[in-house]
Design a protein around this motif. Structure first.
Motif, mmCIF file in Angstrom:
data_model
loop_
_atom_site.group_PDB
_atom_site.id
_atom_site.type_symbol
_atom_site.label_atom_id
_atom_site.label_comp_id
_atom_site.label_asym_id
_atom_site.label_seq_id
_atom_site.Cartn_x
_atom_site.Cartn_y
_atom_site.Cartn_z
ATOM 1 N N GLY A 321 0.822 -1.201 0.000
ATOM 2 C CA GLY A 321 0.000 0.000 0.000
ATOM 3 C C GLY A 321 0.858 1.252 0.000
ATOM 4 N N ILE A 322 0.205 2.405 0.131
ATOM 5 C CA ILE A 322 0.963 3.653 0.106
ATOM 6 C C ILE A 322 1.688 3.898 1.416
ATOM 7 C CG2 ILE A 322 -0.664 4.656 -1.536
ATOM 8 C CD1 ILE A 322 -1.743 6.390 0.763
ATOM 9 N N LYS A 323 1.291 3.253 2.481
ATOM 10 C CA LYS A 323 1.834 3.330 3.836
ATOM 11 C C LYS A 323 1.177 4.481 4.622
ATOM 12 C CE LYS A 323 4.887 0.007 3.253
ATOM 13 N NZ LYS A 323 4.806 -0.275 1.837
ATOM 14 N N VAL A 324 1.104 4.278 5.920
ATOM 15 C CA VAL A 324 0.456 5.240 6.823
ATOM 16 C C VAL A 324 1.172 6.582 6.790
ATOM 17 C CG1 VAL A 324 -0.068 5.729 9.240
ATOM 18 C CG2 VAL A 324 -0.440 3.435 8.331
ATOM 19 N N THR A 325 2.498 6.566 6.815
ATOM 20 C CA THR A 325 3.246 7.822 6.833
ATOM 21 C C THR A 325 3.030 8.614 5.544
ATOM 22 O OG1 THR A 325 5.143 6.488 6.131
ATOM 23 C CG2 THR A 325 5.030 7.117 8.451
ATOM 24 N N THR A 326 2.864 7.911 4.422
ATOM 25 C CA THR A 326 2.582 8.605 3.167
ATOM 26 C C THR A 326 1.256 9.346 3.254
ATOM 27 O OG1 THR A 326 3.785 6.922 1.918
ATOM 28 C CG2 THR A 326 2.245 8.297 0.686
ATOM 29 N N LEU A 327 0.245 8.681 3.794
ATOM 30 C CA LEU A 327 -1.059 9.332 3.971
ATOM 31 C C LEU A 327 -0.942 10.557 4.861
ATOM 32 C CD1 LEU A 327 -4.204 9.345 3.736
ATOM 33 C CD2 LEU A 327 -4.215 7.910 5.791
ATOM 34 N N VAL A 329 1.697 12.428 5.475
ATOM 35 C CA VAL A 329 2.426 13.506 4.796
ATOM 36 C C VAL A 329 1.512 14.225 3.812
ATOM 37 C CG1 VAL A 329 4.275 14.002 3.146
ATOM 38 C CG2 VAL A 329 4.708 12.508 5.095
ATOM 39 N N LEU A 330 0.709 13.483 3.064
ATOM 40 C CA LEU A 330 -0.222 14.107 2.118
ATOM 41 C C LEU A 330 -1.248 14.969 2.843
ATOM 42 C CD1 LEU A 330 -0.847 11.133 -0.341
ATOM 43 C CD2 LEU A 330 0.635 13.120 -0.681
ATOM 44 N N LEU A 331 -1.742 14.487 3.977
ATOM 45 C CA LEU A 331 -2.688 15.283 4.762
ATOM 46 C C LEU A 331 -2.029 16.533 5.331
ATOM 47 C CD1 LEU A 331 -4.601 12.456 6.699
ATOM 48 C CD2 LEU A 331 -5.413 13.771 4.729
ATOM 49 N N ARG A 335 -3.062 20.377 4.768
ATOM 50 C CA ARG A 335 -3.271 21.298 5.881
ATOM 51 C C ARG A 335 -2.385 22.530 5.753
ATOM 52 N NH1 ARG A 335 -1.437 19.872 11.979
ATOM 53 N NH2 ARG A 335 0.564 20.313 10.976
ATOM 54 N N SER A 336 -1.147 22.318 5.332
ATOM 55 C CA SER A 336 -0.226 23.433 5.163
ATOM 56 C C SER A 336 -0.728 24.396 4.096
ATOM 57 C CB SER A 336 1.165 22.907 4.794
ATOM 58 O OG SER A 336 2.058 23.955 4.530
ATOM 59 N N PHE A 337 -1.272 23.847 3.000
ATOM 60 C CA PHE A 337 -1.792 24.701 1.931
ATOM 61 C C PHE A 337 -2.987 25.522 2.413
ATOM 62 C CE2 PHE A 337 -4.935 25.233 -1.473
ATOM 63 C CZ PHE A 337 -4.214 26.045 -2.341
ATOM 64 N N ILE A 338 -3.891 24.857 3.152
ATOM 65 C CA ILE A 338 -5.088 25.553 3.640
ATOM 66 C C ILE A 338 -4.703 26.677 4.605
ATOM 67 C CG2 ILE A 338 -7.183 25.277 5.017
ATOM 68 C CD1 ILE A 338 -7.402 22.443 3.866
ATOM 69 N N THR A 355 10.646 14.404 0.972
ATOM 70 C CA THR A 355 9.662 13.469 1.526
ATOM 71 C C THR A 355 8.294 13.696 0.917
ATOM 72 O OG1 THR A 355 10.893 13.383 3.615
ATOM 73 C CG2 THR A 355 8.612 12.630 3.652
ATOM 74 N N VAL A 356 7.954 14.952 0.706
ATOM 75 C CA VAL A 356 6.664 15.279 0.083
ATOM 76 C C VAL A 356 6.604 14.722 -1.333
ATOM 77 C CG1 VAL A 356 5.183 17.149 -0.718
ATOM 78 C CG2 VAL A 356 6.343 17.338 1.492
ATOM 79 N N PHE A 357 7.669 14.944 -2.111
ATOM 80 C CA PHE A 357 7.707 14.429 -3.483
ATOM 81 C C PHE A 357 7.593 12.906 -3.491
ATOM 82 C CE2 PHE A 357 10.282 18.385 -4.622
ATOM 83 C CZ PHE A 357 9.140 19.040 -5.075
#
Length: 454
Positions: A321-327, A329-331, A335-338, A355-357
């Motif tokens: 899967g994408i992994k929990v930490t990936t989720l 980081v995306l969240l 949040r940072s954008f908002i 890490t974001v990339f």
């Protein structure tokens, strides 16, 4: 150097020792492929099954075991004790990770682990230092054997009195290893549905799944914390996110399935319903075991289960899967954008752009794999329900192993599609992480252009 030449001569001698020619992604896919081929040949032996398996049944079963997925086109009761031992060995090897065994073997032989292969091991275990690599590998193996042994002993308390000494011990060993590695294989035709009301079995298997899904680095840091060391940002994110994911998923399943007579609604007692909902919330993130009939879940619960399968568990674990930490980081990026922040952060630490990339690339790769698998299945299986096919595609891509009961009904092209999805779902994210970790900076920097988003 061409791939064919590297495959024909995978080793070369250097002044400081022998070095592997193959790149880490090639080594990973080749390793899983060879293990699958070996497992296929072993399962085709007359002593492995009561009735001879076809080559595609053996191939599917071996690949599912090596990739610790758990999807099956045969009933494991069709395998003899020898066949079951072969199956157990395959998903134990697959769960610990091929690269871990490769690194350990090279060390025992006194051979050098090249830097690029150390990079892959580092990506696999989210380990940022090479100094303690051999110590990390030993910790992985010792921790695995310790947890599996404890799990076996506790399960034996429940199953030995019921099934006798030898069969009870074998059941306990098989399911302890399957649970910890997230393999999804059981020795019963209906998974663990007959154990839904047993608090000891549920508690042990849930603990094994969570422990196996945290990742060995988190476990090592928890051990070090007893000596006064602080948890890293990675471990803090993993522990917090795992807790809230399990809690939210359990509550959602309770609400969605409480009045479903074929799942929670058919169970007596609040405690039994709670532990059944908890089990169903934990297992999609890596394990593939189930105490409720997956095909009987309502559509909202099925969609939630698919989301959990896509997420997976922690880096450095047996899960895909994408992994929990990936989720997370995306969240955090959202949040940072908002909030209009310059950089995402958590627990007082900024998340690096690299890490974001990587999170974006890994998430996109897993989603594309699941979509491609589903697209092919809709072509090869025109008579099947779309939701069943989607569930199967996500389960194979995430190497989970849950099914709505159609795996053995798929055509040969459909089964081959799942085989490819299981292999890529297991090795692909790790390989992608390697490429992202070892990318070289370009000498040319282009002027920025405007792209409208949203």
């Amino acid at each position: 150097m061409g791939l064919r030449r590297r495959l024909s001569r995978p080793m070369r001698s250097m002044p400081h020792g022998r070095v592997i020619r193959l790149s880490p992604p090639e080594l990973l896919l080749l390793g899983f492929g060879l293990l699958s081929a070996l497992g296929t040949l072993l399962l085709l032996l007359p002593i492995s099954a009561y009735e001879p398996l076809s080559w595609h049944e053996a191939l599917f079963t071996a690949t599912s075991a090596v990739t610790v997925t758990g999807l099956t086109v045969i009933d494991t009761s069709e395998l003899t004790l020898v066949g079951q031992i072969i199956l157990l060995c395959l998903f134990q090897l697959g769960g610990l990770g091929f690269m871990t065994f490769t690194a350990l073997t090279l060390m025992l032989m006194g051979m050098r682990v090249p830097l690029q292969h150390q990079n892959l091991i580092r990506e696999n275990f989210n380990h940022t230092s090479f100094r303690d690599l051999s110590h990390l590998v030993r910790t992985v193996i010792l921790f695995t054997l310790l947890i599996e042994s404890l799990g076996m002993m506790l399960l034996a308390v429940a199953w030995v009195p019921e099934h006798g000494v030898w069969w009870g011990l074998w059941l306990s060993l098989f399911h302890a290893i399957s649970g910890f590695n997230g393999a999804g294989f059981t020795l019963w035709t209906d998974s663990l549905t007959t154990q839904v009301a047993d608090p000891l079995v549920n508690a042990v298997v849930i603990t094994l799944i969570i422990a196996g899904g945290l990742g060995f680095v988190v476990v090592a840091e928890l051990r070090a914390m007893l000596k006064g060391h602080r948890l890293s940002l990675h471990s803090r994110i993993m522990l917090h996110a795992t807790f809230w994911l399990i809690l939210a998923s359990t509550l959602a399943i309770l609400l969605l399935e409480w009045h479903n007579p074929t799942t929670l609604g058919g169970l007596e007692g609040l405690g039994v319903r709670l532990q059944a909902a908890l089990f169903q919330a934990v297992t999609p993130r890596s394990a593939g075991l189930n105490t409720l009939d997956t095909a009987a879940l309502r559509e909202p619960t099925t969609l939630l289960t698919m989301l959990l399968m896509l997420i997976g568990a922690g880096p450095g674990s047996a899960a895909s899967g994408i992994k929990v930490t990936t989720l997370v980081v995306l969240l955090l990026v959202a949040r940072s954008f908002i909030r209009g922040s310059v950089q995402p952060s958590a627990f007082g630490r900024a998340i690096p752009d690299s890490t974001v990339f990587k999170a974006v690339a890994v998430a996109l790769a897993v989603l594309l794999l699941a979509f491609t698998c589903l697209f092919v299945l809709t072509i090869s299986e025109p008579g099947k329900q779309f939701l069943d096919l989607a569930f199967e595609a996500v389960s194979a891509s995430g190497a989970v192993g849950l099914s709505r009961g159609i795996t053995d009904e798929l055509s040969l092209p459909g089964q081959f599609t799942l085989i490819v999805a299981m292999l890529l779902g297991r090795a692909g994210p790790i390989s992608l992480g390697y490429f992202l970790a070892t990318r070289q900076p370009h000498g040319v920097k282009y002027a920025e252009g405007q792209v409208h988003i949203g």
